[in-house]
Write a protein that holds these residues in place. Structure first.
Motif, mmCIF file in Angstrom:
data_model
loop_
_atom_site.group_PDB
_atom_site.id
_atom_site.type_symbol
_atom_site.label_atom_id
_atom_site.label_comp_id
_atom_site.label_asym_id
_atom_site.label_seq_id
_atom_site.Cartn_x
_atom_site.Cartn_y
_atom_site.Cartn_z
ATOM 1 N N ALA A 27 -20.575 -16.198 -10.226
ATOM 2 C CA ALA A 27 -19.149 -16.427 -10.461
ATOM 3 C C ALA A 27 -18.455 -15.079 -10.507
ATOM 4 O O ALA A 27 -18.835 -14.206 -11.302
ATOM 5 N N SER A 28 -17.443 -14.884 -9.653
ATOM 6 C CA SER A 28 -16.774 -13.583 -9.585
ATOM 7 C C SER A 28 -15.582 -13.537 -10.525
ATOM 8 O O SER A 28 -15.143 -14.569 -11.056
ATOM 9 N N ASP A 29 -15.019 -12.355 -10.693
ATOM 10 C CA ASP A 29 -13.725 -12.182 -11.356
ATOM 11 C C ASP A 29 -12.609 -12.461 -10.360
ATOM 12 O O ASP A 29 -12.851 -12.647 -9.165
ATOM 13 N N LEU A 30 -11.371 -12.469 -10.851
ATOM 14 C CA LEU A 30 -10.214 -12.682 -9.988
ATOM 15 C C LEU A 30 -9.847 -11.406 -9.237
ATOM 16 O O LEU A 30 -10.072 -10.286 -9.718
ATOM 17 N N ARG A 31 -9.283 -11.603 -8.059
ATOM 18 C CA ARG A 31 -8.702 -10.490 -7.306
ATOM 19 C C ARG A 31 -7.331 -10.921 -6.836
ATOM 20 O O ARG A 31 -7.167 -11.976 -6.236
ATOM 21 N N GLN A 32 -6.315 -10.074 -7.121
ATOM 22 C CA GLN A 32 -4.947 -10.440 -6.777
ATOM 23 C C GLN A 32 -4.642 -10.097 -5.317
ATOM 24 O O GLN A 32 -5.114 -9.101 -4.783
ATOM 25 N N VAL A 33 -3.841 -10.968 -4.716
ATOM 26 C CA VAL A 33 -3.401 -10.780 -3.333
ATOM 27 C C VAL A 33 -1.938 -10.341 -3.358
ATOM 28 O O VAL A 33 -1.088 -11.019 -3.942
ATOM 29 N N THR A 34 -1.613 -9.205 -2.727
ATOM 30 C CA THR A 34 -0.236 -8.706 -2.660
ATOM 31 C C THR A 34 0.322 -8.910 -1.261
ATOM 32 O O THR A 34 -0.414 -9.125 -0.296
ATOM 33 N N GLN A 35 1.668 -8.792 -1.159
ATOM 34 C CA GLN A 35 2.289 -8.890 0.165
ATOM 35 C C GLN A 35 1.821 -7.750 1.058
ATOM 36 O O GLN A 35 1.661 -7.905 2.263
ATOM 37 N N GLU A 36 1.562 -6.594 0.452
ATOM 38 C CA GLU A 36 1.075 -5.459 1.238
ATOM 39 C C GLU A 36 -0.293 -5.767 1.850
ATOM 40 O O GLU A 36 -0.571 -5.396 2.997
ATOM 41 N N ASP A 37 -1.136 -6.454 1.074
ATOM 42 C CA ASP A 37 -2.446 -6.841 1.610
ATOM 43 C C ASP A 37 -2.293 -7.796 2.797
ATOM 44 O O ASP A 37 -2.978 -7.663 3.825
ATOM 45 N N ILE A 38 -1.380 -8.763 2.644
ATOM 46 C CA ILE A 38 -1.174 -9.753 3.701
ATOM 47 C C ILE A 38 -0.629 -9.089 4.960
ATOM 48 O O ILE A 38 -1.088 -9.345 6.083
ATOM 49 N N THR A 39 0.364 -8.207 4.783
ATOM 50 C CA THR A 39 0.966 -7.519 5.928
ATOM 51 C C THR A 39 -0.050 -6.630 6.626
ATOM 52 O O THR A 39 -0.126 -6.605 7.867
ATOM 53 N N ALA A 40 -0.859 -5.913 5.859
ATOM 54 C CA ALA A 40 -1.863 -5.029 6.456
ATOM 55 C C ALA A 40 -2.885 -5.836 7.264
ATOM 56 O O ALA A 40 -3.276 -5.438 8.368
ATOM 57 N N PHE A 41 -3.303 -6.975 6.729
ATOM 58 C CA PHE A 41 -4.273 -7.819 7.442
ATOM 59 C C PHE A 41 -3.664 -8.357 8.735
ATOM 60 O O PHE A 41 -4.330 -8.410 9.776
ATOM 61 N N ALA A 42 -2.356 -8.725 8.670
ATOM 62 C CA ALA A 42 -1.678 -9.249 9.852
ATOM 63 C C ALA A 42 -1.645 -8.203 10.962
ATOM 64 O O ALA A 42 -1.945 -8.496 12.125
ATOM 65 N N HIS A 43 -1.305 -6.975 10.619
ATOM 66 C CA HIS A 43 -1.193 -5.939 11.648
ATOM 67 C C HIS A 43 -2.566 -5.462 12.117
ATOM 68 O O HIS A 43 -2.734 -5.127 13.300
ATOM 69 N N THR A 44 -3.537 -5.455 11.223
ATOM 70 C CA THR A 44 -4.887 -5.012 11.616
ATOM 71 C C THR A 44 -5.527 -6.008 12.573
ATOM 72 O O THR A 44 -6.176 -5.617 13.550
ATOM 73 N N THR A 45 -5.345 -7.291 12.306
ATOM 74 C CA THR A 45 -5.988 -8.319 13.138
ATOM 75 C C THR A 45 -5.135 -8.753 14.317
ATOM 76 O O THR A 45 -5.662 -9.313 15.285
ATOM 77 N N GLY A 46 -3.824 -8.520 14.244
ATOM 78 C CA GLY A 46 -2.924 -9.028 15.267
ATOM 79 C C GLY A 46 -2.449 -10.441 14.997
ATOM 80 O O GLY A 46 -1.684 -11.002 15.789
ATOM 81 N N ASP A 47 -2.871 -11.025 13.894
ATOM 82 C CA ASP A 47 -2.453 -12.383 13.532
ATOM 83 C C ASP A 47 -1.158 -12.277 12.731
ATOM 84 O O ASP A 47 -1.166 -12.238 11.499
ATOM 85 N N THR A 48 -0.031 -12.227 13.463
ATOM 86 C CA THR A 48 1.279 -12.065 12.821
ATOM 87 C C THR A 48 2.047 -13.384 12.796
ATOM 88 O O THR A 48 3.270 -13.399 12.912
ATOM 89 N N PHE A 49 1.314 -14.466 12.646
ATOM 90 C CA PHE A 49 1.935 -15.790 12.510
ATOM 91 C C PHE A 49 3.001 -15.724 11.425
ATOM 92 O O PHE A 49 2.821 -15.091 10.365
#
Length: 709
Positions: free
Chosen positions: A570-592
C-alpha cells in the motif's frame, strides 16, 4: 488376464500391459489395402471392459491428478518430440492403408502437431494448477463477504474415444491431447481396418516412458459393452457414421445415465464458387485446386472432404472441364510405396464396395458421370508396373454432375471416397439454400473476392456449419485448406455432422472438465481457486496510513519461493498538479483538450475541468510500487483489464494498492508469472483505476543475492 502374444493378432494395451485374446477367440482379418495381402487379426474377446474402465478411473485419475495442468502440457511436448523421432516407422506402416506421403503428413505429422499446439496453449493460457477459474466474481452480498464465481475441475471418470478408420493417428491424438491436459485418462478404440497404425503409435508412446500409469489404454478389437459400464463420470467421444452415433446416443447410459457424449459424423460438406469468381480469375483456379485436393487426399476418405461443389449455373461446364483436366494432370493412382503415386487405395475392400454402391445410387438418382469410372482402374504397383490389382481397394476419382440440383440423394447420400457432385445455383440466396440442404455440415468453403458476397454467403450458411473457410487470391497460398481442422479452432458441426465439438484450443480441454458454481467468502474462494479475490486477507507492506503491517517485506523483494497469494503493498498519496499534467501532455504529444484546455474540459460532462491522463496515473502508480534495486522481479511484461473509473483533476492525489493475485511458476524455467491486482484510489478513497500488472519473477532470488554479494 491373459498376457501371451500372438504375432498375427494386434494386441490391446490395458492395465498398463499388452494383452492379446486367447487362442480360438473370435477375430477379424485385416488386409493390405493396396495388395489384398492378409496381414493381421483384431479381437478383444475375453477382455474385461469393466476392469479397463476401473483402471482408468483409479490409477489413471490418481497419476494424472498428481501433475498440474502445466506439467501435463509439458509431457505432451515431450511425447510429440519422441513420436517425431519415430514417425518413419509409422509412415511405412501407414502406406499399407493406402496412405501416400501427403496423406501421412496430414495424419501422422498433423497428429504430432496437435500435441505441440496443445502443449504450448496449455502452458500459455492455463494456470499451473488443477483448478481453472471461469470468468469474474459476482458479489452476492452488499458488504462483499459473500461472493460467487465458476470453476473448472476435471471430470472424475475416463474419456472413451472411438475413432474412425481414415485418420488412425491424428484421430487418436486430437482427442487424447485435450483429455490428457485436463487430467482425464483416455481409453482409445480405433477402427479395425487401420487400427494397427494406431497400435503402433500407442506402442511408441508407451515406450517413451513419458505417460503416467493408467493415462492411456488401447482396445484393439470390439469394445461392445463398454458403454454398459460407463456412467455420468465418463465421456464418450465418437467419430464415425451417423447411424452408429445415433445408436450410441440412444443407449440408456447416455439417455438417462448421464454419460457425456459428443459425436463427429457424416457430413455432406460444400464448396461454393462466388458469382465473381469466373474462369480466368485467381479465385476460379484456387477453387478448382481445392476441389481436386479434397477428392484425392486420403483418397477422399475425409469427414471434411468436399461432397457438393456448388457453382453458378453458367460456370458448371467450365468447372467440370477444369477439375477433369487437373485430375488428369495431377493424379497418379497406385501403391503409395511406388515412386510418383499421388493417390492410394481406399482403406479396405469393404470400403471400396460401400463407395461404389453409393455412387451407383447417386447415378440412379440423376447424377451423370463427368469424370472417372466404377471399373477397377489400372494402377502403379509397388514394383512400378501398371496393372489392375483385383484385390487392391483402388478407385478412380469420380466427378458427378447434376442437372437437378435439388435431387434428394445429392443432399442425403454420402460416397465416402474420391467423389464429389457438381451442381449449379441461380443466385447467392439459392447457393445458401442448397448448402443448407446438407442438414448440418462440418465445413464449407466460400470462394470469392467480393466482400459483400463473402458476407452474404457466410452469414447465410454459418448456422448450418461448424466452420466456414473463406478462400480468395489473398489466402490461396497461405490457407491450410478446406479439409484441415486446426487445433486452435473448433471441429464439429450441427445436425447431420453430429452436433459435437472437438479441438478449439483450450475449449477442448474444458470439454473434459466440469464447470461448477462456487459461492463463499473471499478467503475461502481464494483458497479454492488459487486466485486472490477482493475482500480476502492480505499481508500488506508499505504505508501504515493505508493498512500496512509492521515487519511486512516489500512483495517485490520476494521470490516465488517466498511470495504468497495476498502479499500486498500500500503506497502513500502523491498529488497531481496542473504542471505535471501539462508536462506529460507536451512530453508525450497527447494534448487532448481534456488535459490542456480548462474551458473545453469543463464543458465535457465527464470531467470537472482539466484532468490527468490515464496513462500518467498508471505510470505514477508504477513509481509508487516499484522496488528500484535488483531483485527477484525480472520484468514487467504487460497490463490486463485496465479500466479508468474516476477522473483525477489537478490538485487531487492518488495512491495504489498492489496485491499478488495469481502465481504461475513455469515448469521449464527458473522464473514464473505473477499477476498483481492493482487498485488506484484518490484522496477520497474513490476508485480511480483498476487493472492487473503482469511480472516475471525468479523462483529463487539469485539476482539480488549476486548483486548484493
Amino acid at each position: 488376464m491373459s498376457t501371451h502374444t500372438t504375432s498375427a493378432t494386434v494386441p490391446s494395451y490395458v492395465l498398463d500391459q499388452w494383452w492379446t485374446p486367447a487362442e480360438g477367440s473370435r477375430t477379424a482379418e485385416v488386409r493390405d489395402a493396396n495388395t489384398g495381402e492378409a496381414m493381421l487379426r483384431f479381437g478383444a474377446e475375453g477382455l474385461d471392459l469393466g476392469e479397463v474402465l476401473a483402471h482408468a478411473r483409479t490409477i489413471g485419475q490418481r497419476e494424472l491428478g498428481a501433475l498440474s495442468l502445466h506439467e501435463r502440457a509439458l509431457k505432451l511436448k515431450e511425447l510429440a518430440m519422441f513420436l517425431n523421432s519415430r514417425r518413419d516407422e509409422l509412415y511405412a506402416l501407414s502406406h499399407r492403408t493406402g496412405a501416400t506421403q501427403v496423406d501421412n503428413m496430414v495424419d501422422i505429422d498433423g497428429g504430432i502437431g496437435v500435441l505441440f499446439t496443445y502443449s504450448s496453449k496449455g502452458r500459455r493460457e492455463l494456470p499451473n494448477a488443477n483448478v481453472i477459474q471461469d470468468g469474474g466474481v459476482e458479489p452476492l452480498s452488499k458488504d462483499g463477504s459473500f461472493i460467487g464465481t465458476h470453476i473448472y475441475t476435471r471430470i472424475p471418470g475416463a474419456a472413451v474415444q472411438v475413432n474412425a478408420f481414415n485418420f488412425p493417428v491424428w484421430g487418436m491424438l486430437e482427442k487424447f491431447a485435450p483429455a490428457f491436459i485436463a487430467g482425464v485418462p483416455t481409453i482409445v478404440k480405433p477402427a479395425t481396418p487401420t487400427g494397427y497404425v494406431t497400435e503402433a503409435a500407442v506402442r511408441i508412446m508407451i515406450e517413451s516412458g513419458i505417460l503416467p500409469p493408467g493415462s492411456l489404454q488401447l482396445i484393439s478389437g470390439s469394445a461392445r459393452g463398454l458403454l454398459d459400464v460407463m456412467d455420468y463420470r465418463d465421456l464418450l467421444a465418437f467419430t464415425g457414421s451417423a447411424s452408429t452415433a445415433q445408436s450410441l446416443k440412444a443407449h440408456p447410459n447416455v439417455v438417462t445415465g448421464g454419460v457425456r457424449f459428443t459425436a463427429e459424423t457424416d457430413s455432406l460438406n460444400a464448396a461454393i464458387l462466388g458469382p465473381d469468381a469466373v474462369e480466368g480469375t485467381p479465385e476460379f483456379d484456387a477453387f478448382v485446386k481445392a476441389v481436386v485436393t479434397e477428392m484425392t487426399v486420403k483418397a477422399g476418405q475425409k469427414c471434411t472432404a468436399i461432397r457438393r461443389t456448388i457453382v453458378p449455373e453458367g460456370q458448371r461446364e467450365a468447372v467440370a472441364k477444369a477439375v477433369s483436366e487437373r485430375l488428369d494432370s495431377r493424379v497418379v493412382l497406385g501403391d503409395p510405396r511406388a515412386e510418383g503415386v499421388t493417390m492410394g487405395a481406399l482403406a479396405s475392400l469393404d470400403q471400396l464396395r460401400d463407395v461404389r454402391g453409393a455412387v451407383e445410387e447417386l447415378l440412379a438418382a440423376g447424377g451423370e458421370l463427368a469424370y472417372g469410372t466404377l471399373d477397377a482402374p489400372s494402377v502403379r504397383t509397388a514394383s512400378g508396373e501398371e496393372a489392375v490389382v483385383e484385390q487392391g481397394a483402388f478407385m478412380s476419382p469420380v466427378l458427378l454432375t447434376w442437372a437437378d440440383g435439388d435431387a434428394e440423394a445429392l443432399h442425403s447420400r454420402e460416397a465416402f471416397g474420391p467423389v464429389t457432385s457438381l451442381l449449379g445455383y441461380t443466385d447467392v440466396a439459392d447457393a445458401v439454400r442448397l448448402a443448407a440442404r446438407g442438414s448440418g455440415s462440418l465445413v464449407a468453403t466460400v470462394c470469392t473476392n467480393d466482400p459483400e458476397v463473402a458476407r452474404e454467403l457466410t452469414t447465410g450458411i454459418a448456422g448450418h456449419h461448424g466452420r466456414v473457410h473463406l478462400l480468395n487470391r489473398e489466402t490461396s497460398r497461405s490457407s491450410t485448406g478446406h479439409g484441415s481442422p486446426m487445433p486452435q479452432l473448433v471441429h464439429g458441426g450441427p445436425g447431420r455432422a453430429g452436433g459435437g465439438e472437438e479441438l478449439g484450443g483450450i475449449r477442448a480441454v474444458l470439454h473434459h472438465m466440469q464447470r461448477t458454481a462456487l459461492q463463499g467468502s473471499p478467503n475461502l474462494v481464494t483458497a479454492v481457486t488459487g486466485v486472490w479475490q477482493t475482500g480476502a486477507d492480505r499481508r500488506i507492506a508499505g504505508s501504515p496510513a493505508y493498512g500496512a503491517e509492521a515487519g511486512q517485506e516489500h512483495p517485490f523483494r520476494k521470490s516465488l519461493t517466498d511470495l504468497r497469494i495476498g502479499d500486498a503493498l500500500a503506497s502513500d498519496l502523491r498529488q497531481v498538479t496542473q504542471e505535471d499534467i501539462t508536462a506529460f501532455a507536451h512530453t508525450t504529444g497527447d494534448t487532448f483538450y481534456a488535459h490542456t484546455d480548462p474551458e473545453a474540459a469543463a464543458a465535457n460532462p465527464f470531467f470537472p475541468g482539466t484532468v490527468a491522463h490515464g496513462y500518467l496515473l498508471v505510470a505514477w502508480a508504477a513509481g509508487l510500487f516499484v522496488e528500484p534495486a535488483p531483485g527477484p522481479v525480472l520484468a514487467n511484461y504487460g497490463l490486463e483489464n485496465l479500466r479508468f473509473v474516476t477522473p483525477v483533476a489537478a490538485g487531487d492525489s492518488i495512491r495504489i494498492t498492489l496485491t499478488a493475485k495469481r502465481i504461475t511458476p513455469r515448469v521449464t524455467d527458473e522464473y514464473g508469472e505473477v499477476a498483481w491486482d492493482a487498485l488506484i484510489h484518490n484522496q477520497d478513497d474513490e476508485i480511480v483505476a483498476t487493472y492487473d500488472v503482469l511480472t516475471l519473477v525468479e523462483k529463487e532470488d539469485t539476482l539480488y543475492r549476486d548483486w548484493t554479494d
